[in-house]
Motif scaffolding. Structure first.
Motif, PDB file in Angstrom:
ATOM      1  N   THR A   1      -7.379   4.054   0.994  1.00  0.00           N
ATOM      2  CA  THR A   1      -8.348   3.900  -0.083  1.00  0.00           C
ATOM      3  C   THR A   1      -7.882   2.866  -1.107  1.00  0.00           C
ATOM      4  O   THR A   1      -6.680   2.695  -1.326  1.00  0.00           O
ATOM      5  CB  THR A   1      -8.582   5.234  -0.827  1.00  0.00           C
ATOM      6  OG1 THR A   1      -7.369   5.613  -1.481  1.00  0.00           O
ATOM      7  CG2 THR A   1      -9.020   6.345   0.128  1.00  0.00           C
TER       8      THR A   1
ATOM      9  N   ALA B   1      -8.362   3.258  -4.225  1.00  0.00           N
ATOM     10  CA  ALA B   1      -7.804   4.046  -5.334  1.00  0.00           C
ATOM     11  C   ALA B   1      -6.296   4.217  -5.171  1.00  0.00           C
ATOM     12  O   ALA B   1      -5.550   4.181  -6.157  1.00  0.00           O
ATOM     13  CB  ALA B   1      -8.491   5.409  -5.418  1.00  0.00           C
ATOM     14  N   HIS B   2      -5.827   4.386  -3.943  1.00  0.00           N
ATOM     15  CA  HIS B   2      -4.387   4.534  -3.697  1.00  0.00           C
ATOM     16  C   HIS B   2      -3.648   3.238  -4.052  1.00  0.00           C
ATOM     17  O   HIS B   2      -2.591   3.271  -4.690  1.00  0.00           O
ATOM     18  CB  HIS B   2      -4.134   4.912  -2.234  1.00  0.00           C
ATOM     19  CG  HIS B   2      -2.688   5.062  -1.896  1.00  0.00           C
ATOM     20  ND1 HIS B   2      -1.983   6.208  -2.168  1.00  0.00           N
ATOM     21  CD2 HIS B   2      -1.815   4.192  -1.337  1.00  0.00           C
ATOM     22  CE1 HIS B   2      -0.725   6.049  -1.778  1.00  0.00           C
ATOM     23  NE2 HIS B   2      -0.599   4.828  -1.266  1.00  0.00           N
TER      24      HIS B   2
ATOM     25  N   PRO C   1      -6.844   8.896   4.681  1.00  0.00           N
ATOM     26  CA  PRO C   1      -7.626   7.661   4.751  1.00  0.00           C
ATOM     27  C   PRO C   1      -7.062   6.609   3.786  1.00  0.00           C
ATOM     28  O   PRO C   1      -6.539   6.932   2.728  1.00  0.00           O
ATOM     29  CB  PRO C   1      -9.031   8.086   4.333  1.00  0.00           C
ATOM     30  CG  PRO C   1      -8.856   9.373   3.607  1.00  0.00           C
ATOM     31  CD  PRO C   1      -7.613  10.012   4.140  1.00  0.00           C
TER      32      PRO C   1
ATOM     33  N   TYR D   1       0.835  -1.201   0.000  1.00  0.00           N
ATOM     34  CA  TYR D   1       0.000   0.000   0.000  1.00  0.00           C
ATOM     35  C   TYR D   1       0.869   1.249   0.000  1.00  0.00           C
ATOM     36  O   TYR D   1       0.634   2.194  -0.732  1.00  0.00           O
ATOM     37  CB  TYR D   1      -0.947  -0.010   1.203  1.00  0.00           C
ATOM     38  CG  TYR D   1      -1.909   1.155   1.191  1.00  0.00           C
ATOM     39  CD1 TYR D   1      -3.047   1.112   0.390  1.00  0.00           C
ATOM     40  CD2 TYR D   1      -1.674   2.289   1.944  1.00  0.00           C
ATOM     41  CE1 TYR D   1      -3.925   2.176   0.347  1.00  0.00           C
ATOM     42  CE2 TYR D   1      -2.551   3.364   1.916  1.00  0.00           C
ATOM     43  CZ  TYR D   1      -3.670   3.304   1.104  1.00  0.00           C
ATOM     44  OH  TYR D   1      -4.527   4.370   1.055  1.00  0.00           O
TER      45      TYR D   1
END
Length: 166
Positions: free
Chosen positions: A86, A88-89, A84, A62
Motif C-alpha cells: 500500500t 500508506a505503508h 498487501p 518499502y
C-alpha cells in the motif's frame, strides 16, 4: 559494519548526491558542488558563493525485503510483504525516516546549515502517486535547511521535490 557495506553505502550516497546536484543546479542560479563525503553529515557541498552546506542522505525502501532484494542480498530466508502493498505503508516509512533523521541531527557539525536528501529507492510507487497523497506526508520541522525528495515517476529520469513546500 563491514568494509563492503561501507563501500556500498558510500556508492549509494555518491550516486544520490550527484543526481541531487545535477537537478538542483539545473533550476537554481546559485550552483552546488560536492566538496567531500564523510559522516554526520554524509556530504559537504559548497555553493557558488563559497558557503558550505551539509547534506544528510538517506534511502527510502518499502520494507527490508525490498531493500535486500534491490541491493542484491537475497537469501532463502527472505519473504515478501506480509500483507498487501500500500501507498500508506510507503508514506509511513517516509515519515519515519524524516522523524529519525530530525532526531539524529543534534549530533551533527553545526558549523554550517544541513539539508536532508531522501532518495526514494523503491520502484513500488511513482512520484505522481506519492504526491497525490502528500497531505499524509509529515511536514519536516526546521531541523534541516531543506528536506529534498529524489524520486522517479515511471521513467528512468530522477525528479527532485522540496518537501518543505508541502
Amino acid at each position: 559494519m563491514t568494509d563492503g557495506h561501507n563501500d556500498e553505502k558510500l556508492q549509494l550516497e555518491r550516486a544520490a548526491v550527484r543526481e541531487f546536484i545535477r537537478l538542483y543546479n539545473g533550476r537554481n542560479s546559485v550552483k552546488l558542488r560536492l566538496l567531500y563525503q564523510h559522516d554526520r553529515p554524509d556530504a559537504v557541498l559548497q555553493d557558488s558563493r563559497g558557503s558550505k552546506i551539509g547534506l544528510e542522505i538517506t534511502h527510502l525502501f518499502y520494507d527490508a525485503t525490498e531493500a535486500k532484494a534491490l541491493l542484491g542480498r537475497r537469501d532463502g530466508s527472505i519473504t515478501g510483504p506480509s500483507g498487501p502493498i500500500t501507498l500508506a505503508h510507503l508514506i509511513a516509512k517516509l515519515n519515519e525516516l524524516i522523524r529519525r533523521k530530525e532526531s539524529k541531527k543534534q549530533a551533527y557539525d553545526p558549523a554550517y546549515p544541513i539539508s536532508l536528501l531522501i532518495r526514494n529507492a523503491s520502484p513500488t510507487f511513482r512520484l505522481s502517486e506519492i504526491w497525490a497523497a502528500r497531505e499524509h506526508i509529515r511536514k519536516p520541522n526546521d531541523s534541516f535547511l531543506d528536506t529534498w525528495f529524489l524520486t522517479r515517476d515511471g521513467t528512468p529520469d530522477w525528479m527532485l521535490v522540496n518537501l518543505d513546500d508541502l
